[in-house]
Scaffold this motif. Structure first.
Motif, mmCIF file in Angstrom:
data_model
loop_
_atom_site.group_PDB
_atom_site.id
_atom_site.type_symbol
_atom_site.label_atom_id
_atom_site.label_comp_id
_atom_site.label_asym_id
_atom_site.label_seq_id
_atom_site.Cartn_x
_atom_site.Cartn_y
_atom_site.Cartn_z
ATOM 1 N N ALA A 340 8.048 6.314 1.960
ATOM 2 C CA ALA A 340 8.058 5.348 3.059
ATOM 3 C C ALA A 340 6.625 4.946 3.381
ATOM 4 N N GLY A 354 10.405 2.762 -0.815
ATOM 5 C CA GLY A 354 11.084 3.284 0.350
ATOM 6 C C GLY A 354 10.917 2.388 1.563
ATOM 7 N N HIS A 355 11.320 2.890 2.725
ATOM 8 C CA HIS A 355 11.273 2.144 3.967
ATOM 9 C C HIS A 355 9.848 1.691 4.269
ATOM 10 N N ARG A 356 9.664 0.415 4.508
ATOM 11 C CA ARG A 356 8.390 -0.235 4.820
ATOM 12 C C ARG A 356 7.386 -0.189 3.670
#
Length: 418
Positions: A340, A354-356
């Motif tokens: 992330a 991943g996220h962001r």
């Protein structure tokens, strides 16, 4: 990487002699004018040899000082035990270059006792390691290690030690480089076999050597069988890899943390991190956490992160890293990495952002200056993390000492732009 220019810079550093602690005694060594029959209690009555120092019966609070400009062949053995309140000290006195311990017959400085503070010494061209740490609660600071197989070796018995604010450069010798397949080994800046150690704020450079098996080998920080070690705020230059992790069958290398390191290289090949799942002979390596590192490896035969042989979230967790390479930015197999808040530039292998996380140029200031320019996707691109992610509140800062924001979105990488 040539060690000489950095050595000249290090030689200009002059630290004050350690002060007496309580009733602690101070003993002096002078390689040119000392005399082993002297009491050793003043610069004018210094001992001459390492053997005489090794034979001294030291007590908690005592200090051993080596005269600057001196050179000794052999091993300095720091065997006594201090206490937390009254540590032992090994350091330097006088003017000039660091006192140097050298010689291929053994490791140069061996710390087998506990609660030692080792300061200002150089270990060069030793039998295997420059500094071998096999005790507990020892602190190496402002040391210099070069021309060894391992600059600093923390053995399996070595626990709760720290290596900080030191120059570990040009450790470019192999210990195994033969015709057998897949067994070459060597060129370690720091080799960690023990648990709960800290490697913080060092310059680690030039851990790179030719290898029959791998073309080249070496690592700034190699972890083999060590658990819960913290590697933070180091500058790594021109190593073959920054870190490679593994362990023997029946052993572990679990819960190691890499936070806020800056990794660059001008070499034709190299990598940032290599780890393995259960399908590899030195795996699985569980619970590695990689947070807010900045990496730039421009050559085409490079890789940012490789997590293979059964990669999963149990193997590798990555948050807020900035990785730009000329080769493959990241590779995973199996269920993949827990990622992330990262910025990745380079060819993407089998890797799911991943996220962001984004795939964009981070806009580094320069090839060695991995701060980012205005407009970089790293600015505000990270995910919020608590101090525990960095090894505690005392390490929750960037490479310039600026606190990492605990609220909102911090910057990705080893520097906070704002």
């Amino acid at each position: 990487m040539a060690a000489a220019p950095l050595d000249r810079a290090a030689a200009s550093v002059r630290l004050p002699a350690p002060a007496r602690t309580g009733s602690g005694r101070v003993f002096y060594l002078d390689a040119r004018e000392g005399d082993d029959d002297a009491p050793g209690t003043s610069p004018g009555a210094a001992w001459r040899t390492l053997e005489r120092a090794n034979a001294a019966r030291l007590r908690p609070g005592d200090t051993v000082l080596l005269r600057r400009g001196g050179r000794w062949k052999g091993t300095l053995r720091l065997r006594a035990d201090g206490t937390r309140a009254r540590p032992l000290t090994a350091g330097a006195y006088g003017h000039g270059p660091r006192p140097t311990v050298t010689g291929r017959r053994g490791d140069c400085v061996v710390v087998s006792g506990s609660h030692w503070r080792v300061r200002g010494l150089r270990a060069s061209d030793c039998g295997w390691s420059g500094f071998r740490v096999q005790g507990r609660h020892n602190d190496l600071a402002d040391v210099y290690a070069d021309r060894n197989v391992a600059g600093v070796w923390v053995t399996p018995r070595g626990r709760h030690n720290s290596v900080r604010d030191s120059r570990i450069v040009g450790n470019d010798r192999m210990s195994v480089n033969d015709g057998r397949p897949d067994n070459d080994s060597g060129a370690f800046g720091v080799l960690l076999n023990g648990d709960d150690n800290r490697v913080i704020g060092n310059l680690i450079a030039g851990s790179y050597a030719p290898s029959r098996d791998y073309v080249a080998d070496g690592a700034a920080v190699e972890i083999y069988g060590g658990d819960r070690n913290v590697i933070a705020h180091n500058i790594a230059r021109d190593n073959e890899t920054f870190t490679e992790l593994g362990h023997r069958r029946g052993d572990t290398a679990t819960g190691n943390l890499f936070a806020g390191n800056v990794v660059t290289s001008g070499r034709r090949r190299g990598s940032f991190l290599v780890t393995r799942g259960p399908g590899h002979q030195v795996g699985p390596v569980l619970g590695t956490v990689v947070v807010n590192n900045s990496v730039y490896l421009p050559a085409r035969r490079t890789i940012g992160v490789a997590c293979s042989d059964g990669c999963s979230r149990r193997i590798l967790v990555m948050r807020n890293n900035v990785i730009k390479v000329g080769g493959v930015a990241a590779y995973e197999d199996g269920r993949g990495i827990d990622d992330a808040g990262g910025v990745y530039a380079g060819r993407i292998g089998r890797f799911r952002l991943g996220h962001r996380s984004v795939r964009r140029d981070p806009r580094f200031v320069g090839p060695l200056d991995l701060r980012v320019r205005a407009g970089s996707p790293a600015i505000g691109g990270g995910v919020r993390l608590g101090p525990a992610w960095y090894g505690g509140l005392g390490l929750a800062y960037d490479l310039t000492g600026r606190a990492i924001p605990r609220f909102g979105h911090p910057d990705a990488g080893a520097y906070q732009h704002r």
